[in-house]
Motif scaffolding. Structure first.
Motif, PDB file in Angstrom:
ATOM      1  N   LYS A   1     -27.526  81.906  23.686  1.00 20.40           N
ATOM      2  CA  LYS A   1     -27.811  83.095  24.481  1.00 20.40           C
ATOM      3  C   LYS A   1     -27.121  82.930  25.836  1.00 20.40           C
ATOM      4  O   LYS A   1     -27.212  81.881  26.452  1.00 20.40           O
TER       5      LYS A   1
ATOM      6  N   LYS B   1     -26.864  91.049  24.243  1.00 25.01           N
ATOM      7  CA  LYS B   1     -28.088  91.844  24.071  1.00 25.01           C
ATOM      8  C   LYS B   1     -28.230  92.308  22.620  1.00 25.01           C
ATOM      9  O   LYS B   1     -29.311  92.230  22.042  1.00 25.01           O
TER      10      LYS B   1
ATOM     11  N   PHE C   1     -29.180  89.176  20.392  1.00 22.54           N
ATOM     12  CA  PHE C   1     -30.485  88.544  20.582  1.00 22.54           C
ATOM     13  C   PHE C   1     -31.661  89.513  20.583  1.00 22.54           C
ATOM     14  O   PHE C   1     -32.804  89.083  20.518  1.00 22.54           O
ATOM     15  N   LYS C   2     -31.398  90.822  20.613  1.00 28.59           N
ATOM     16  CA  LYS C   2     -32.496  91.799  20.581  1.00 28.59           C
ATOM     17  C   LYS C   2     -32.457  92.709  19.365  1.00 28.59           C
ATOM     18  O   LYS C   2     -33.457  93.317  19.014  1.00 28.59           O
ATOM     19  N   GLY C   3     -31.295  92.820  18.735  1.00 27.57           N
ATOM     20  CA  GLY C   3     -31.137  93.751  17.619  1.00 27.57           C
ATOM     21  C   GLY C   3     -31.639  93.183  16.303  1.00 27.57           C
ATOM     22  O   GLY C   3     -32.051  92.027  16.220  1.00 27.57           O
TER      23      GLY C   3
ATOM     24  N   GLN D   1     -24.776  96.614  13.655  1.00 29.45           N
ATOM     25  CA  GLN D   1     -25.030  97.251  14.949  1.00 29.45           C
ATOM     26  C   GLN D   1     -23.711  97.718  15.549  1.00 29.45           C
ATOM     27  O   GLN D   1     -22.703  97.056  15.400  1.00 29.45           O
TER      28      GLN D   1
ATOM     29  N   ARG E   1     -30.915  83.927  14.037  1.00 28.37           N
ATOM     30  CA  ARG E   1     -31.133  83.462  15.408  1.00 28.37           C
ATOM     31  C   ARG E   1     -32.385  82.601  15.434  1.00 28.37           C
ATOM     32  O   ARG E   1     -33.280  82.754  14.603  1.00 28.37           O
TER      33      ARG E   1
END
Length: 92
Positions: free
Chosen positions: A54, A63, A66-68, A74, A91
């Protein structure tokens, strides 16, 4: 520190990224499209970026990774390099 592994396809235009995403949505092979269309050196490996931490990638890419969602395509995600389609493999 959190790590992840992802593949991506990097292209110059949003419209090109959207067109490739439509092909992926219809079942096209991510790695084959990366080899054929991506302008990133990772295209030789089917877009595979390997494992990274990260904060090592540019902010919009980081982003998304690490968030999707995992294993979903995406994008297009815009960075200074162009437009990415990103597939997060894992992850932790």
């Amino acid at each position: 520190m959190a790590t992840a592994s992802a593949c991506h396809i990097l292209v110059k235009t949003k419209s090109e990224a959207q067109k490739l995403k439509q092909e992926l949505d219809k079942g096209a092979d991510f790695h084959q499209l990366a080899k054929k269309h991506s302008i990133c050196p990772s295209s030789k490996k089917g877009g595979d970026l390997g494992e990274f931490r990260k904060g090592e990638m540019v902010a919009p890419f980081d982003k998304a990774v690490f968030k999707g969602p995992l294993l979903a395509i995406q994008g297009p995600v815009k960075t200074q390099f162009g437009f990415h389609l990103i597939k997060v493999l894992y992850r932790n």
